[in-house]
Design a protein around this motif. Structure first.
Motif, mmCIF file in Angstrom:
data_model
loop_
_atom_site.group_PDB
_atom_site.id
_atom_site.type_symbol
_atom_site.label_atom_id
_atom_site.label_comp_id
_atom_site.label_asym_id
_atom_site.label_seq_id
_atom_site.Cartn_x
_atom_site.Cartn_y
_atom_site.Cartn_z
ATOM 1 N N PHE A 52 -90.916 97.725 109.550
ATOM 2 C CA PHE A 52 -90.451 98.120 110.876
ATOM 3 C C PHE A 52 -90.950 97.150 111.946
ATOM 4 N N LEU A 53 -92.246 96.832 111.897
ATOM 5 C CA LEU A 53 -92.810 95.904 112.883
ATOM 6 C C LEU A 53 -92.218 94.510 112.745
ATOM 7 N N GLY A 54 -91.984 94.070 111.507
ATOM 8 C CA GLY A 54 -91.363 92.766 111.298
ATOM 9 C C GLY A 54 -89.968 92.712 111.879
ATOM 10 N N ALA A 55 -89.178 93.772 111.650
ATOM 11 C CA ALA A 55 -87.824 93.824 112.199
ATOM 12 C C ALA A 55 -87.864 93.803 113.730
ATOM 13 N N LEU A 56 -88.768 94.568 114.314
ATOM 14 C CA LEU A 56 -88.898 94.562 115.775
ATOM 15 C C LEU A 56 -89.314 93.186 116.299
ATOM 16 N N GLN A 57 -90.210 92.518 115.583
ATOM 17 C CA GLN A 57 -90.652 91.184 115.997
ATOM 18 C C GLN A 57 -89.496 90.193 115.954
ATOM 19 N N ILE A 58 -88.655 90.287 114.933
ATOM 20 C CA ILE A 58 -87.501 89.392 114.826
ATOM 21 C C ILE A 58 -86.542 89.633 115.992
ATOM 22 N N ILE A 59 -86.279 90.898 116.287
ATOM 23 C CA ILE A 59 -85.408 91.227 117.424
ATOM 24 C C ILE A 59 -85.999 90.691 118.712
ATOM 25 N N GLN A 60 -87.288 90.893 118.906
ATOM 26 C CA GLN A 60 -87.957 90.418 120.120
ATOM 27 C C GLN A 60 -87.912 88.904 120.210
ATOM 28 N N ALA A 61 -88.051 88.226 119.081
ATOM 29 C CA ALA A 61 -88.016 86.752 119.087
ATOM 30 C C ALA A 61 -86.669 86.249 119.582
ATOM 31 N N PHE A 62 -85.584 86.877 119.171
ATOM 32 C CA PHE A 62 -84.260 86.444 119.615
ATOM 33 C C PHE A 62 -83.997 86.780 121.075
#
Length: 182
Positions: A52-62
């Motif tokens: 979950f945190l990884g997915a959120l981090q990827i979204i935030q990065a974009f």
């Protein structure tokens, strides 16, 4: 007046604390009765949290794509997501990895506590820090001495002890809040 209102709200919340205590105590006892299941559950929960945190981090990065650290934020998110997926789809290997991490953490904490204890030596009570450091070192050594077999139970036992500790804490808080009613 605000203090009286706050105290009244606290008094009425004792039942919630008692419920938390019971749930935590039951969960802790169940974890100690079946440490393998508790270890597996803890590993899967960690996996889902990482994913979950990884997915959120990827979204935030974009969302901050023009930023100079975009690639690092994206890589961090991808790695976190991969760790999470790995723990979810191969929890037995994850139990081994997490147990090894816990053992190393206990060893590192033990060394730091020992050094801290010796720096506190003129202060009353420094022996408690020393004993805590020795206990942490001992736990790390015990886990490593039984590794990899310790992986099937260590995390579950630690989870059980933590839940029971929280249950006792919640119980004492509930009793303290209840006594405000009188």
């Amino acid at each position: 007046m605000a203090t009286a209102t706050h105290e009244a709200k606290l008094r009425t919340s004792w039942i919630w604390m008692a419920v938390f205590a019971v749930i935590s105590l039951i969960g802790g006892v169940l974890a100690l009765l079946n440490p393998f299941a508790a270890t597996l559950a803890a590993t899967l929960m960690a996996g889902w949290a990482f994913a979950f945190l990884g997915a959120l981090q990827i979204i935030q990065a974009f969302q901050v794509q023009g930023w100079g650290g975009f690639i690092w934020a994206l890589l961090f998110g991808i790695l976190t997501l991969v760790v999470g997926i790995s723990l979810i789809f191969n929890p037995l290997a994850g139990m081994v990895s997490l147990t090894l991490l816990v053992a190393v953490l206990f060893l590192a904490l033990g060394v730091v506590k020992l050094m801290y204890a010796f720096s506190l030596r003129p202060v009353a009570g420094w022996v408690w820090v020393l004993l805590s450091g020795i206990l942490s070192l001992g736990l790390g050594i015990l886990i490593l001495a039984d590794f990899p077999w310790a992986a099937v139970s260590v995390l579950g036992i630690l989870l059980g002890v933590e839940l029971i500790s929280n249950g006792v804490l919640f119980l004492f808080v509930a009793l303290g809040l209840r006594s405000l009613n009188q």
